[in-house]
Design an enzyme around this catalytic site. Structure first.
Site, PDB file in Angstrom:
ATOM      1  N   THR A 126     -42.699 -24.924  26.667  1.00 12.51           N
ATOM      2  CA  THR A 126     -43.361 -23.466  26.293  1.00 12.51           C
ATOM      3  C   THR A 126     -44.465 -23.858  25.306  1.00 12.51           C
ATOM      4  O   THR A 126     -44.337 -24.741  24.439  1.00 12.51           O
ATOM      5  CB  THR A 126     -42.434 -22.612  25.887  1.00 12.51           C
ATOM      6  OG1 THR A 126     -42.933 -21.496  25.269  1.00 12.51           O
ATOM      7  CG2 THR A 126     -41.629 -23.170  24.851  1.00 12.51           C
ATOM      8  N   GLU A 128     -44.757 -21.986  23.106  1.00 11.08           N
ATOM      9  CA  GLU A 128     -44.115 -21.608  21.504  1.00 11.08           C
ATOM     10  C   GLU A 128     -44.074 -22.818  20.665  1.00 11.08           C
ATOM     11  O   GLU A 128     -43.987 -22.497  19.574  1.00 11.08           O
ATOM     12  CB  GLU A 128     -42.758 -20.648  21.782  1.00 11.08           C
ATOM     13  CG  GLU A 128     -43.178 -19.626  22.569  1.00 11.08           C
ATOM     14  CD  GLU A 128     -42.163 -18.364  22.482  1.00 11.08           C
ATOM     15  OE1 GLU A 128     -41.530 -18.555  21.363  1.00 11.08           O
ATOM     16  OE2 GLU A 128     -42.202 -17.520  23.008  1.00 11.08           O
ATOM     17  N   TYR A 151     -35.639 -20.494  18.581  1.00 10.52           N
ATOM     18  CA  TYR A 151     -35.871 -20.946  20.111  1.00 10.52           C
ATOM     19  C   TYR A 151     -36.916 -21.919  20.259  1.00 10.52           C
ATOM     20  O   TYR A 151     -36.838 -22.873  20.651  1.00 10.52           O
ATOM     21  CB  TYR A 151     -36.196 -19.540  20.650  1.00 10.52           C
ATOM     22  CG  TYR A 151     -36.912 -20.045  22.109  1.00 10.52           C
ATOM     23  CD1 TYR A 151     -36.073 -20.365  23.215  1.00 10.52           C
ATOM     24  CD2 TYR A 151     -38.487 -19.839  22.336  1.00 10.52           C
ATOM     25  CE1 TYR A 151     -36.939 -20.735  24.445  1.00 10.52           C
ATOM     26  CE2 TYR A 151     -38.742 -20.037  23.668  1.00 10.52           C
ATOM     27  CZ  TYR A 151     -38.315 -20.750  24.568  1.00 10.52           C
ATOM     28  OH  TYR A 151     -38.862 -20.923  25.840  1.00 10.52           O
ATOM     29  N   LYS A 155     -37.046 -25.859  21.561  1.00  9.55           N
ATOM     30  CA  LYS A 155     -37.452 -26.275  22.543  1.00  9.55           C
ATOM     31  C   LYS A 155     -38.565 -27.467  22.050  1.00  9.55           C
ATOM     32  O   LYS A 155     -38.636 -28.700  22.902  1.00  9.55           O
ATOM     33  CB  LYS A 155     -38.479 -25.531  23.502  1.00  9.55           C
ATOM     34  CG  LYS A 155     -37.797 -24.151  24.097  1.00  9.55           C
ATOM     35  CD  LYS A 155     -37.057 -24.809  25.357  1.00  9.55           C
ATOM     36  CE  LYS A 155     -38.101 -25.037  26.354  1.00  9.55           C
ATOM     37  NZ  LYS A 155     -37.283 -25.219  27.835  1.00  9.55           N
TER      38      LYS A 155
END
Ligand code: NAD
Ligand code: TDX
Length: 337
Positions: A126, A128, A151, A155
């Protein structure tokens, strides 16, 4: 011989789109390993569940014995890893499942690729992981990793493990990093489906902070086509950014939904900001465009219209996912319903 791909997390939003799409367009077999957490929904795969090239296995990517036995039993030659805990707000409530699945689960898959000498592992990640942007600039593949939520930290951990395995063991792996997805079958904890369903019921639309955080939206179908492009033609060891070239503030997204549904802006309810809320994401997709000739095809206006229509046309799906556990989560996150 055609590929046999182990798709993990294939009962979720993006993984199920990928499986439905690939079984329609490619000569491959797919084994879907999914733990069926609150976000995994076999209904997402109803249209292909009887396809002879599709097999479902219920279990976790953290279960090394199971992953190995599936690969041996079905002659799997590659893995595409979608399995994850994927919601930022839930990671703020409890980060443990995020590290367990996203980091430790990915480690199990990497070790399996090494042990069984599989051909390839594509790890779905991602934007992010790059953290947050100011008003200008975009994330490129060499932007330093700087996650801000539990989160995104989980990741980022998985991405770093993939990178470490590539460098240390020569593991044949690569990473895609995509921006915010929208489209049919997205679990209504994420911004767009949550706002569509609340607006349809004339319930308040909870927008965090000032609503001016920016996300780069991509239709899930475009994301899945990009993943396939990278799977087929990407270079091992590389990272590929994927994005929709579509930056919007949250409040603009919400107003677009209200416009389509002929509902008043007065439904918008600005609430307390998400802690550590990243201000802006934007993806530079030059690498995948130039090297692999992929571009997003959906335009947001059309994509959001189709998506809203899908939620209106599928009330059973929507009601079935809003179980008691969902209502408990909603109450904890947003207060009284
Ligand atoms: P999702 O939450 O809808 O689905 C996740 C799926 O993984 C579910 O089916 C769940 O049951 C399964 N799962 C969870 N833990 C598991 C485990 N231990 N073993 C096996 N299966 C497990 O998520 P999504 O939105 O479809 O995202 C898929 C992937 O894409 C994730 O890795 C996510 O980080 C990444 N991603 C998502 C977005 C987005 O906007 N949604 C954007 C970029 C990247
Ligand atoms: O109720 C809400 N109100 C609100 O203002 C929700 C759920 C979200 N928001 C805001 C927060 C974000 O700025 O909307 C934006 C989008 O929120 P989410 O849908 O939760 O997505 P985001 O946090 O941006 O993360 C998503 O994109 C990257 C996915 O959930 C991740 O899985 C993916 O990796």
């Amino acid at each position: 011989m055609n590929d046999v791909i182990l798709v993990t997390g294939g009962a979720g939003f993006i993984g199920s789109c990928f499986i439905r799409h690939i079984l329609k367009t490619e000569e491959v077999s797919i084994v879907n390993l999914d733990a069926l957490t609150y976000a995994g929904n076999p209904e997402n795969l109803k249209s292909i569940e009887k396809n002879p090239k599709y097999t479902f296995v219920h279990g976790s990517i953290q279960d090394a014995k199971l992953v190995k036995s599936i690969c041996e039993k079905y002659n799997v030659n590659s893995i595409i890893n979608f399995a994850a805990e994927s919601h930022v707000d839930r990671s703020i409530m409890n980060a443990h499942p995020f590290i367990e699945t996203n980091a430790l689960g990915t480690l199990v898959l990497l070790e399996t690729v090494n042990e069984l000498k599989l051909k390839l592992m594509l790890h779905v990640s991602t934007d992010e992981v790059y953290g947050t942007l100011g008003k200008s600039g975009k994330f490129t593949e060499i932007t330093p990793i700087a996650p801000n939520s539990p989160y995104s930290a989980s990741k980022a951990s998985s991405d770093l493990l993939v990178n470490a395995f590539v460098n240390t063991f020569g593991t044949p792996a690569l990473i895609t990093r995509c921006s915010n997805n929208y489209g049919p079958y997205q679990f209504p904890e994420k911004l767009i489906p949550l706002m569509i369903l609340n607006a349809l019921e004339d319930k308040p639309l909870p927008v965090y902070g000032d609503g001016l955080n920016v996300r780069d939206w991509i239709h899930v179908q475009d994301h899945c086509e990009a993943i396939w492009t990278v799977y087929k033609n990407g270079e091992q060891g590389q990272v590929y950014n994927i994005g929709g070239n579509c930056e919007l503030t949250n409040v603009d997204v919400v107003k677009t939904i209200l416009d389509h549904l002929n509902k008043p802006d007065s439904l918008i309810n600005f609430i307390k900001d998400r802690p550590g809320h990243d201000r802006r994401y934007a993806m530079d997709i030059e690498k995948i465009s130039y090297e692999l000739d992929w571009e997003p095809r959906y335009n947001f206006e059309l994509g959001i219209e189709e998506t809203i229509k899908w939620y209106i046309d599928n009330p059973n799906w929507c009601n079935n996912v809003r179980t008691g556990a969902y209502r408990d989560y909603y109450k904890k996150q947003y207060g009284e319903i």
